[in-house]
Design a protein around this motif. Structure first.
Motif, PDB file in Angstrom:
ATOM      1  N   GLY A  26      69.378 -23.625  -6.116  1.00  0.00           N
ATOM      2  CA  GLY A  26      69.507 -24.994  -6.609  1.00  0.00           C
ATOM      3  C   GLY A  26      69.920 -25.000  -8.058  1.00  0.00           C
ATOM      4  N   ASP A  27      70.539 -26.077  -8.464  1.00  0.00           N
ATOM      5  CA  ASP A  27      71.020 -26.197  -9.839  1.00  0.00           C
ATOM      6  C   ASP A  27      69.866 -26.066 -10.830  1.00  0.00           C
ATOM      7  OD1 ASP A  27      72.717 -26.626 -11.956  1.00  0.00           O
ATOM      8  OD2 ASP A  27      73.636 -28.411 -11.108  1.00  0.00           O
ATOM      9  N   VAL A  28      70.219 -25.779 -12.067  1.00  0.00           N
ATOM     10  CA  VAL A  28      69.226 -25.670 -13.138  1.00  0.00           C
ATOM     11  C   VAL A  28      68.455 -26.984 -13.254  1.00  0.00           C
ATOM     12  CG1 VAL A  28      68.921 -25.261 -15.598  1.00  0.00           C
ATOM     13  CG2 VAL A  28      70.719 -24.049 -14.357  1.00  0.00           C
ATOM     14  N   SER A  29      67.136 -26.898 -13.272  1.00  0.00           N
ATOM     15  CA  SER A  29      66.219 -28.034 -13.435  1.00  0.00           C
ATOM     16  C   SER A  29      66.172 -28.949 -12.216  1.00  0.00           C
ATOM     17  CB  SER A  29      66.546 -28.855 -14.693  1.00  0.00           C
ATOM     18  OG  SER A  29      67.633 -29.733 -14.490  1.00  0.00           O
ATOM     19  N   PHE A  30      66.487 -28.419 -11.028  1.00  0.00           N
ATOM     20  CA  PHE A  30      66.462 -29.220  -9.814  1.00  0.00           C
ATOM     21  C   PHE A  30      65.153 -29.095  -9.035  1.00  0.00           C
ATOM     22  CE2 PHE A  30      70.818 -30.794  -8.227  1.00  0.00           C
ATOM     23  CZ  PHE A  30      71.141 -31.249  -9.497  1.00  0.00           C
ATOM     24  N   ASP A 127      61.995 -15.113  -9.945  1.00  0.00           N
ATOM     25  CA  ASP A 127      62.774 -16.205 -10.522  1.00  0.00           C
ATOM     26  C   ASP A 127      64.002 -15.646 -11.234  1.00  0.00           C
ATOM     27  OD1 ASP A 127      63.477 -18.757 -11.162  1.00  0.00           O
ATOM     28  OD2 ASP A 127      62.059 -18.974 -12.820  1.00  0.00           O
ATOM     29  N   GLU A 128      65.056 -16.445 -11.301  1.00  0.00           N
ATOM     30  CA  GLU A 128      66.338 -16.004 -11.853  1.00  0.00           C
ATOM     31  C   GLU A 128      66.732 -14.678 -11.202  1.00  0.00           C
ATOM     32  OE1 GLU A 128      68.020 -17.917 -13.687  1.00  0.00           O
ATOM     33  OE2 GLU A 128      66.587 -19.311 -14.546  1.00  0.00           O
ATOM     34  N   GLU A 129      66.756 -14.712  -9.898  1.00  0.00           N
ATOM     35  CA  GLU A 129      66.965 -13.523  -9.074  1.00  0.00           C
ATOM     36  C   GLU A 129      68.196 -12.716  -9.485  1.00  0.00           C
ATOM     37  OE1 GLU A 129      69.360 -11.618  -6.039  1.00  0.00           O
ATOM     38  OE2 GLU A 129      69.721 -13.627  -6.861  1.00  0.00           O
ATOM     39  N   GLN A 130      69.196 -13.394 -10.041  1.00  0.00           N
ATOM     40  CA  GLN A 130      70.449 -12.724 -10.377  1.00  0.00           C
ATOM     41  C   GLN A 130      70.281 -11.664 -11.453  1.00  0.00           C
ATOM     42  OE1 GLN A 130      69.736 -15.875 -11.080  1.00  0.00           O
ATOM     43  NE2 GLN A 130      70.315 -16.385 -13.169  1.00  0.00           N
ATOM     44  N   HIS A 131      69.151 -11.686 -12.163  1.00  0.00           N
ATOM     45  CA  HIS A 131      68.915 -10.705 -13.223  1.00  0.00           C
ATOM     46  C   HIS A 131      68.236  -9.428 -12.715  1.00  0.00           C
ATOM     47  CE1 HIS A 131      70.192 -13.241 -16.549  1.00  0.00           C
ATOM     48  NE2 HIS A 131      69.491 -14.233 -16.044  1.00  0.00           N
ATOM     49  N   TYR A 151      62.905 -15.859  -3.461  1.00  0.00           N
ATOM     50  CA  TYR A 151      63.829 -15.694  -4.576  1.00  0.00           C
ATOM     51  C   TYR A 151      64.324 -17.068  -5.035  1.00  0.00           C
ATOM     52  CZ  TYR A 151      64.019 -11.191  -2.145  1.00  0.00           C
ATOM     53  OH  TYR A 151      63.691 -10.023  -1.497  1.00  0.00           O
ATOM     54  N   LEU A 152      64.393 -17.254  -6.357  1.00  0.00           N
ATOM     55  CA  LEU A 152      64.872 -18.517  -6.930  1.00  0.00           C
ATOM     56  C   LEU A 152      66.093 -18.234  -7.790  1.00  0.00           C
ATOM     57  CD1 LEU A 152      61.450 -19.912  -8.287  1.00  0.00           C
ATOM     58  CD2 LEU A 152      62.334 -20.056  -5.949  1.00  0.00           C
ATOM     59  N   SER A 153      67.134 -19.036  -7.644  1.00  0.00           N
ATOM     60  CA  SER A 153      68.316 -18.823  -8.478  1.00  0.00           C
ATOM     61  C   SER A 153      69.251 -20.025  -8.420  1.00  0.00           C
ATOM     62  CB  SER A 153      69.077 -17.574  -8.026  1.00  0.00           C
ATOM     63  OG  SER A 153      70.208 -17.358  -8.850  1.00  0.00           O
ATOM     64  N   ALA A 154      69.871 -20.307  -9.552  1.00  0.00           N
ATOM     65  CA  ALA A 154      70.958 -21.282  -9.580  1.00  0.00           C
ATOM     66  C   ALA A 154      72.289 -20.573  -9.351  1.00  0.00           C
ATOM     67  CB  ALA A 154      70.981 -22.017 -10.918  1.00  0.00           C
ATOM     68  N   THR A 155      72.330 -19.287  -9.703  1.00  0.00           N
ATOM     69  CA  THR A 155      73.567 -18.499  -9.579  1.00  0.00           C
ATOM     70  C   THR A 155      73.236 -17.147  -8.958  1.00  0.00           C
ATOM     71  OG1 THR A 155      73.234 -17.724 -11.867  1.00  0.00           O
ATOM     72  CG2 THR A 155      74.715 -19.597 -11.541  1.00  0.00           C
ATOM     73  N   PRO A 156      72.927 -17.108  -7.662  1.00  0.00           N
ATOM     74  CA  PRO A 156      72.537 -15.843  -7.022  1.00  0.00           C
ATOM     75  C   PRO A 156      73.661 -14.812  -7.052  1.00  0.00           C
ATOM     76  CG  PRO A 156      72.931 -17.540  -5.374  1.00  0.00           C
ATOM     77  CD  PRO A 156      72.946 -18.220  -6.701  1.00  0.00           C
ATOM     78  N   GLY A 290      80.144 -15.105 -20.101  1.00  0.00           N
ATOM     79  CA  GLY A 290      80.506 -15.178 -18.694  1.00  0.00           C
ATOM     80  C   GLY A 290      80.199 -16.559 -18.139  1.00  0.00           C
ATOM     81  N   LEU A 291      80.758 -16.851 -16.972  1.00  0.00           N
ATOM     82  CA  LEU A 291      80.581 -18.172 -16.361  1.00  0.00           C
ATOM     83  C   LEU A 291      79.117 -18.450 -16.057  1.00  0.00           C
ATOM     84  CD1 LEU A 291      81.990 -20.701 -15.269  1.00  0.00           C
ATOM     85  CD2 LEU A 291      82.286 -19.518 -13.087  1.00  0.00           C
ATOM     86  N   SER A 292      78.423 -17.459 -15.494  1.00  0.00           N
ATOM     87  CA  SER A 292      77.006 -17.637 -15.166  1.00  0.00           C
ATOM     88  C   SER A 292      76.178 -17.884 -16.420  1.00  0.00           C
ATOM     89  CB  SER A 292      76.484 -16.410 -14.413  1.00  0.00           C
ATOM     90  OG  SER A 292      75.097 -16.526 -14.171  1.00  0.00           O
ATOM     91  N   ASP A 293      76.482 -17.144 -17.496  1.00  0.00           N
ATOM     92  CA  ASP A 293      75.739 -17.320 -18.755  1.00  0.00           C
ATOM     93  C   ASP A 293      75.945 -18.720 -19.325  1.00  0.00           C
ATOM     94  OD1 ASP A 293      74.815 -14.664 -18.749  1.00  0.00           O
ATOM     95  OD2 ASP A 293      76.699 -13.967 -19.633  1.00  0.00           O
ATOM     96  N   LEU A 294      77.184 -19.185 -19.313  1.00  0.00           N
ATOM     97  CA  LEU A 294      77.473 -20.537 -19.816  1.00  0.00           C
ATOM     98  C   LEU A 294      76.768 -21.591 -18.976  1.00  0.00           C
ATOM     99  CD1 LEU A 294      81.297 -20.201 -20.575  1.00  0.00           C
ATOM    100  CD2 LEU A 294      79.476 -20.483 -22.267  1.00  0.00           C
TER     101      LEU A 294
END
Length: 337
Positions: A26-30, A127-131, A151-156, A290-294
């Motif tokens: 889900g999007d950030v803060s959703f 949380d922030e699984e992509q890391h 797992y939680l992520s806005a950008t998996p 990077g796009l994910s960081d932005l």
């Protein structure tokens, strides 16, 4: 509705006879954290322990505060383990996990390297699984064979997304924004003092606060000097990962308590800060991110019903890839799409 469905999905998984493995995307803060807290409640009220792992110390502090408030009226004991934790407290936490007196552990990845054993671990939330890589996830699944994984992520990461799409594990997508949530007005523009001054003054004039992101620690003090000349009447604090731990904690606390209106930061704020009074972020040299960081940085603002602004500033000519990244962020201002 999406959040309610995600909660039901988690409940159904935790009722089943096979261990849960589910991605909440889900999007950030959703509202992914709310889903996580309800999953923890199910586990704790059934006498199972939980661990919530986050990639940064700041995010772990935020989670500890959120979880403590949320479970304040319940007999649930929550502990925090990160780089700020004293050695003596670390031993107490370790013992509490082994004897079952601690119900929920909020931690950074340091728990993986520590010699820690749980009495009855039932749920692992990353949380922030992509890391995180595969190693830490497999560690818990192998050590505690029946543990539920969430797992939680806005950008998996592509591997996780591919596994979810191919039904190797479940996926719940939260696409709908919380009520009254507005889109973040995003500007891609060449960096000038005029733009910076106008953006900061507009936010501070409505009694808000500002993030100014500069991701080169060696020159971050020069940036502060420039901003001091540009806006001498406003106090500014600097934060980055190389500062002493106690100083980082104090700066974050002071900024959260609105003792300082501007925070000049490295990308250390990318995850974890949920401050509703901060509704303008200025990202210097955005072409180098990077796009994910932005995407994650932009998500630090607009966490209430107040209109938020993100300025992606660049200097010098843009490469084709950098231009595409910045244009993508500008085009997709709507939340959850």
């Amino acid at each position: 509705q999406d959040q309610l469905q995600a909660i039901e999905d988690v409940k159904n998984d935790m009722r089943s006879n096979t261990p849960m493995e589910r991605l909440i995307c889900g999007d950030v803060s959703f509202g992914k954290t709310e889903v996580a807290m309800r999953a923890c409640a199910i586990a704790c009220f059934n006498s199972r322990q939980c661990i919530v792992i986050s990639p940064t110390t700041i995010l772990s502090m935020q989670h500890y505060s959120t979880f403590t408030d949320r479970f304040a009226n319940f007999p649930v004991k929550i502990a925090l383990l990160n780089s700020f934790t004293k050695k003596s407290d670390r031993e107490k936490i370790k013992n509490g996990l082994e004897d079952g007196s601690i119900d929920i552990l909020i931690s950074t990845h340091s728990v993986y390297f520590a010699d820690i054993n749980f009495s009855n671990l039932g749920l692992v939330i990353i949380d922030e699984e992509q890391h995180f890589g595969v190693k830490i996830k497999e560690h818990f699944k192998q050590k505690y064979e029946t543990v539920d994984m969430l797992y939680l992520s806005a950008t998996p990461i592509p591997r996780t997304l591919n596994m979810a799409i191919n039904s190797i594990f479940g996926i719940s997508v939260i696409k709908t924004a919380p009520l009254s949530r507005k889109r973040i007005q995003t500007y891609v523009i060449k960096q000038t003092d005029k733009i910076i001054k106008e953006a900061i003054e507009r936010e501070l004039s409505r009694d808000g606060s500002v993030f100014f992101v500069h991701n080169r620690i060696e020159t971050i003090h020069e940036v502060k000097d420039s901003l001091d000349k540009l806006l001498p009447e406003y106090e500014k604090h600097i934060i980055h990962s190389k500062l002493p731990k106690n100083e980082i904690k104090k700066i974050i606390t002071d900024f959260a308590n609105r003792k300082c209106p501007m925070l000049i930061s490295s990308s250390i704020i990318e995850s974890g800060l949920d401050l509703k009074h901060v509704n303008t972020i200025i990202i210097s040299q955005a072409q180098n991110f990077g796009l994910s960081d932005l995407y994650q940085l932009r998500g630090r603002v607009g966490r209430s019903d107040i209109e938020a602004f993100a300025y992606l500033l660049y200097d010098g000519p843009l490469s084709e890839q950098a231009s595409m990244r910045l244009t993508t962020l500008k085009e997709y201002m709507e939340r959850g799409v």
